[in-house]
Enzyme design. Sequence first.
Site, mmCIF file in Angstrom:
data_model
loop_
_atom_site.group_PDB
_atom_site.id
_atom_site.type_symbol
_atom_site.label_atom_id
_atom_site.label_comp_id
_atom_site.label_asym_id
_atom_site.label_seq_id
_atom_site.Cartn_x
_atom_site.Cartn_y
_atom_site.Cartn_z
ATOM 1 C CB CYS A 180 -1.015 -0.037 1.294
ATOM 2 S SG CYS A 180 -1.904 1.563 1.174
ATOM 3 C CG ASN A 235 -0.821 -5.755 -9.310
ATOM 4 O OD1 ASN A 235 -0.640 -4.646 -8.384
ATOM 5 N ND2 ASN A 235 -2.079 -5.704 -10.031
ATOM 6 N N GLY A 236 0.216 -4.937 -12.176
ATOM 7 C CA GLY A 236 0.221 -3.582 -12.880
ATOM 8 C C GLY A 236 0.105 -3.437 -14.262
ATOM 9 C CG ASP A 237 0.911 -0.413 -15.853
ATOM 10 O OD1 ASP A 237 0.072 0.220 -15.201
ATOM 11 O OD2 ASP A 237 1.936 -0.198 -16.251
ATOM 12 N NE ARG A 246 -4.271 1.409 -11.154
ATOM 13 C CZ ARG A 246 -3.335 1.948 -11.879
ATOM 14 N NH1 ARG A 246 -3.509 3.460 -11.886
ATOM 15 N NH2 ARG A 246 -2.328 1.619 -12.293
#
Length: 232
Positions: free
Chosen positions: A6, A108-110, A133
Amino acid sequence: DINYGCPVKQVACKGAGAGILLDLPKMQAMAAEIVKQVSIPVTVKTRLGWDHQSIKILEVVQRLQDVGVQAVTIHGRTRQQMYKGLADWSYIGAVKADPSIHIPIFGNGDIDSPTKAVAYKDKYGVDGIMIGRASIGYPWIFREIKHYHATGNLLPPPTLAERIETVKKHLTHAIEWKGERTGILEMRRHYANYFRGVTGIKQYRSNLVTANDCKTIGDLLDEMMQKRSDGD
């Protein structure tokens, strides 16, 4: 699943979340104690490091693996980046490829499409991918990725009926969890995502974010569906 990733200031700057990456012995000790205290598998999600000068993600995973953590998800950004810039998957791939690592590694990411999910899984060799997201207001991304991975074919987008049904379900659960007023207010930020790409509903979307009671929202959603069914 321990959150060592986080980046929010109120969390990270108190030494929690991604802030723990500034004190790897403490991170390791905390994870070790949690592993001892629970009877279920312990996993961790983390980031590459606090900033680009302190990226020690391989050491992080080695330390976690040594104390019994069963899997690690790596977000390809530092805490300093927050959610800006591109996620650097080269670090994730390097951890997965390192011969000292034998626990599952998730990236994880994009990841915002089925094609990208499969391409990154194949390129970097990860055991799986975590979606964040891209699933907000679009939970169908999971079935789309699974279908594309299994068949190589893309599914059509969800129908308006599916979107409306899911919005109603989401609103119901939000109200059950936080009460009507807060549930309705927090739901407003999700309508744009749920109806992204749907034509002819701009006014309905505007009305949804100003509605203050469940009946009005329900009536708007039903009218939206009826208008589309009538071909208007």
